[in-house]
Structures are given as C-alpha cells and as structure tokens.
Design a protein around this motif. Structure first.
Motif, PDB file in Angstrom:
ATOM      1  N   ASN A  98       0.701  -1.291  -0.019  1.00 37.93           N
ATOM      2  CA  ASN A  98       0.059  -0.035  -0.037  1.00 37.93           C
ATOM      3  C   ASN A  98       0.835   1.273   0.013  1.00 37.93           C
ATOM      4  O   ASN A  98       1.827   1.337   0.653  1.00 37.93           O
ATOM      5  N   ASN A 157      -2.312   0.367  -4.585  1.00 33.19           N
ATOM      6  CA  ASN A 157      -1.767  -0.835  -4.493  1.00 33.19           C
ATOM      7  C   ASN A 157      -1.385  -1.435  -5.904  1.00 33.19           C
ATOM      8  O   ASN A 157      -2.344  -1.894  -6.494  1.00 33.19           O
ATOM      9  N   THR A 210      -2.141  -5.269  -6.557  1.00 34.06           N
ATOM     10  CA  THR A 210      -3.580  -5.787  -6.922  1.00 34.06           C
ATOM     11  C   THR A 210      -4.110  -4.817  -8.161  1.00 34.06           C
ATOM     12  O   THR A 210      -5.249  -5.090  -8.740  1.00 34.06           O
ATOM     13  N   ASN A 219      -5.205  -1.752  -7.607  1.00 37.52           N
ATOM     14  CA  ASN A 219      -6.309  -0.648  -7.138  1.00 37.52           C
ATOM     15  C   ASN A 219      -5.640   0.618  -6.540  1.00 37.52           C
ATOM     16  O   ASN A 219      -4.669   0.657  -6.145  1.00 37.52           O
ATOM     17  N   ASP A 233      -7.609   4.325  -4.555  1.00 41.23           N
ATOM     18  CA  ASP A 233      -9.047   4.642  -4.130  1.00 41.23           C
ATOM     19  C   ASP A 233      -8.512   5.996  -3.445  1.00 41.23           C
ATOM     20  O   ASP A 233      -7.469   6.233  -2.927  1.00 41.23           O
ATOM     21  N   GLU A 285     -14.510  -4.687   1.548  1.00 44.83           N
ATOM     22  CA  GLU A 285     -13.956  -3.612   0.348  1.00 44.83           C
ATOM     23  C   GLU A 285     -12.480  -3.801   0.352  1.00 44.83           C
ATOM     24  O   GLU A 285     -11.688  -4.005  -0.721  1.00 44.83           O
ATOM     25  N   LYS A 329      -9.975  -5.416  -2.557  1.00 44.09           N
ATOM     26  CA  LYS A 329      -8.974  -4.718  -3.377  1.00 44.09           C
ATOM     27  C   LYS A 329      -7.468  -4.810  -2.914  1.00 44.09           C
ATOM     28  O   LYS A 329      -6.648  -4.276  -3.561  1.00 44.09           O
ATOM     29  N   TYR A 381      -6.035  -4.195  -0.139  1.00 46.27           N
ATOM     30  CA  TYR A 381      -5.325  -2.999   0.795  1.00 46.27           C
ATOM     31  C   TYR A 381      -5.288  -3.810   2.224  1.00 46.27           C
ATOM     32  O   TYR A 381      -4.339  -3.630   2.879  1.00 46.27           O
ATOM     33  N   SER A 403      -6.778   3.509 -15.008  1.00 47.14           N
ATOM     34  CA  SER A 403      -6.433   1.990 -14.441  1.00 47.14           C
ATOM     35  C   SER A 403      -4.767   2.340 -13.944  1.00 47.14           C
ATOM     36  O   SER A 403      -4.221   3.101 -14.666  1.00 47.14           O
TER      37      SER A 403
END
Ligand code: SF4
Ligand code: SF4
Length: 437
Positions: A7, A22, A25, A27, A29, A49, A53, A55, A322
């Motif tokens: 992270n 991250n 993976t 992801n 946010d 969640e 994801k 995290y 992405s």
C-alpha cells in the motif's frame, strides 16, 4: 488479514482527501479523512472492500501473487522491444553549460564502414528474433559536412536493410538541413532539446565558440513536423530555467506544435551523472523539480497543453483509468537497452556509454563480452536490491537508475530511490482534485 506491504498511502496535496494505491493488485482509491484515520490506526471497518482490493491481505497469499506478477513482468520484458543506441562520434558543435560529456575525449573522426557493418552484424545475431530499433546518439549525430552526412546515410541504409526504424537524439541545429535525408527513411522520432525561448535557451545551449541556436532549432522542428517526422521535444530543467517553461509552452502553442499529431514532449532533469556540474547549486532534486512544476502549473495551467508531467503513476491513472502493471525494474540497461560507440565498445545504456571503465564488451574488431558485469546489470531489480525488498514503493519505483545508484554507492545492486509518495500527493491533486488537465 493485515494492511498490505504494497500500500502507498498519504494525503493529497492541498486537499482534505487521502489516497491509497496498491500496484500489486492494481487498485487505487481516494479516501475520506475518516477512512484515512482507520488506515493509520490499522482499524478498518469496511474490511470486505479493503480485502477485495488487496489493501488488506494475507501475507502468504500476497507473496504468491508477488511471484506470479514478477514472472509476468519478466515474460513481458523478454518480448519487449530493444532500443539500441549507436554513437558514431562524441564530437559536438554546441557548448552546453551542463554538458555531461564535456569530460570525454573528443576525437574528430568518423567511423569507417567496417565499424558500422560490424555493429549491424552484432545486433542482427545477438538480438535475432527480438523487436528492436536504433537510436543514433552523440555527441551530436547530425553534424554539418559531407563526411558526417555520409555516415548518417550509411547507418540509415543499413537500418533499412535490416528492417529497423531509426531514431535520433540531436541538438537540432542542423535538423532542417537533414530533413530531406531523414524523410526518405523509417524514422521513429527525432529528439530535440530546447531549454526555453530565445536567450534562456541560447545562454545554456550556445554554439561552440558562442552564437545563438534557438531560432535555427525552432525552424528545424517546423521543417521536420511538416515532413511528417515525429519530434520529441526535450526540455532539460534546473533552477535557472524552470520558470521559463511557461514561455516555452506558450511559444509551442502559438507555433502550432502542441496540436500537431507528431509532436510530443519530455522533461529531463539536469543532474550530476558523469562529470561534476560546475554549478551544483542550480540543480533541482527530482522532488524539487516536480514540486516547483506543480506550483507553476497552478498559476499557468497552459503548461499542461505542452507537457503533462507523469508525477509517478498519477498521469497514467488519470489517462487510462487504471494503474500500470507492477514495475519490478525501472532500469532498462542490458535488458531492453544497450549502447554501442564508434570505438567498437558495448555499454549498458546512454548513462555509461563512452566511460571506458564501464564497457561491457566489444563488437569490433572482435566480439567480447564481460559476462560477470553483464550478469550484475541483468540481475538488478527490486527483488535483488536489498533495500528494495521491504520497500512499499517498490512496484511504482522499480529501483531507479542503476548508473545513478552505482555512482553514489559504488554498487550496481543499490537503490536510486524515487519520491513516489510525494509525487502521487501532487500528481493526484493536479489531475484528480484540481482537474487542471
Ligand atoms: S542505468 Fe539509468 S540511464 Fe541507464 S538504462 Fe538504467 S535507468 Fe536508464
Ligand atoms: S529504490 Fe528506494 S524507493 Fe525505490 S523501491 Fe528501492 S528502496 Fe524503495
């Protein structure tokens, strides 16, 4: 379940919001202040969640994913295109204030056809089956004069015979005179450097012995674009000229360059790589450069029409929606990049080319390879550099530049840290919060 070791978490600059990214993976946010507090205190309420994801993760599971994605990275790199730099001479007609090659011996000679042929024979055999292209580098590769022009034409003919595209890295002074030659071949791009408009550029990049260069380079860029040749305009910045980026952006916009489909830009940082800069005080660290740029863009957002800074992976995320694939290695040297010079020597890349003590072998008059040294370069990535193996930034940073690292520590297997977190703080602010682009 614990917070992932991959992270990257911090507050977005000039905002009450935070981010979590991250790369393993894939992801990213934006988090509220309350969610950020939960991350800091490691007391997540929405575990579903956060687990989905990645995290929050199981350590053994995460290690397996790390290995799988590493194998994917190596596979993709093995199929990637190789950039082969060729230096036909180190001579140059400029006397740039920050020239990193000024400590090199400057032999005024041109390579014979046997050297050029040996280079093509070597790369044809060594990189058989690999996608590749050639970049002609210097010194200054596009020097005026028939002897220099004849070598450029020979290189282009041999590249054409081998089905390869050619790129050039030039100061641009004689570009207009070379356009007629270049447009007859498959030219990938021509990289030209302008450090500002008019005097700002001319003070930094004058002709040897003095003389302005800006207007002639700008004309060369016009001619090349008119001929359909891609221009990659590089600006080398330090404290002296960074503020002048606004004028350069306006100039490029007014000249119609920024709307031309074959025009792109890159920012280079003036930094000590080979020989000591005469004035170290004017250099910017990587984060200083981006922070100053961040501030400048808020006052002059038109800069973004000229150049959109990467700010680590922030621009990629903004433009693609992405994250990029995890970056296990940011240094292409000996993997997807090699450099060759007219003396017959082989090097890892443009940072080492011409430094005899860093040669990795020869392609002329005989083929030799220093397998130990090549092995050290090939092995370097975030799984082999001790400091990187426990770093949460590793899959965005990739371990940085091997040459910078080894100049600093004396070891190839050492880190060149990138300020990933700080770059994301300002990059996400620019593109996602302030929406300046
Ligand atoms: S050593 Fe530095 S300059 Fe050379 S390929 Fe690696 S990152 Fe690029
Ligand atoms: S070079 Fe530095 S910042 Fe980058 S992954 Fe290695 S330890 Fe982390």
């Amino acid at each position: 379940m614990t917070l992932s070791r991959h992270n990257i978490f911090s507050r977005i600059a000039d905002s009450d919001d935070y981010f979590i990214v991250n790369l393993l993976t894939g992801n990213a946010d934006i988090l509220s202040a309350d969610q950020a507090r939960q991350v800091r205190e490691e007391r997540i309420t929405d575990t579903e969640e956060f687990t989905a994801k990645g995290y929050l993760s199981d350590e053994a599971e995460e290690t397996r994913l790390f290995r799988r994605r590493y194998a994917d990275f190596i596979d993709a790199r093995d199929k990637d295109e190789v950039q082969l730099f060729f230096v036909p001479w180190y001579s140059c007609n400029f006397s740039c204030s920050y020239c990193y090659q000024e400590g090199y011996s400057n032999v005024h000679t041109t390579p014979g056809s046997e050297v050029v042929d040996a280079f093509f024979a070597y790369i044809t055999k060594e990189f058989a089956g690999r996608k590749k292209y050639i970049t002609v580098f210097g010194g200054e590769p596009l020097l005026p004069g028939n002897a220099y022009r004849a070598v450029v034409v020979r290189l282009l003919d041999k590249a054409r015979e081998s089905g390869l595209e050619t790129a050039f890295v030039t100061n641009g002074y004689s570009l207009a005179d070379y356009v007629d030659v270049l447009k007859a071949y498959a030219i990938r791009e021509v990289q030209v450097t302008l450090d500002g408009v008019g005097d700002v550029h001319d003070m930094r990049r004058p002709l040897k012995g003095g003389g302005a260069t800006f207007h002639k380079i700008a004309q060369g860029i016009d001619r090349a674009l008119d001929a359909g040749i891609t221009i990659n305009l590089r600006v080398v910045v330090d404290k002296e000229n960074l503020a002048g980026l606004t004028d350069l952006a306006r100039f490029a916009i007014a000249r119609g360059w920024t709307k031309h489909p074959k025009f792109k830009t890159q920012l280079g940082r003036n930094y000590e790589l080979h020989y000591c800069q005469t004035d170290q005080g004017k250099l910017l660290t990587r984060i200083e450069m981006y922070q100053e740029l961040y501030t400048l863009i808020q006052v002059h957002p038109e800069i973004l029409q000229f150049h959109k800074p990467a700010f680590s992976i922030a621009k990629f995320l903004f433009e693609n929606g992405s994250l990029p694939s995890p970056l296990y290695d940011s240094c292409p040297g000996t993997k997807t990049e090699w450099a060759f010079d007219y003396s017959g020597a082989i090097y890892s890349c443009t940072a080492t080319v011409g430094k005899k003590e860093e040669a990795l072998g020869t392609y002329y008059p005989f083929v030799t390879r220093n397998a130990d040294r090549i092995g050290q370069w090939e092995e370097r990535d975030v799984t082999s550099i001790a400091e990187c193996t426990s770093c949460n930034l590793r899959l965005a940073c990739g371990g940085g530049c091997a040459s910078v690292a080894s100049n600093r520590t004396g070891r190839i297997q050492s880190p060149d840290c990138r300020p990933v977190k700080e770059l994301l703080e300002i990059g996400l602010s620019t593109y996602f919060v302030k929406e300046l682009a």
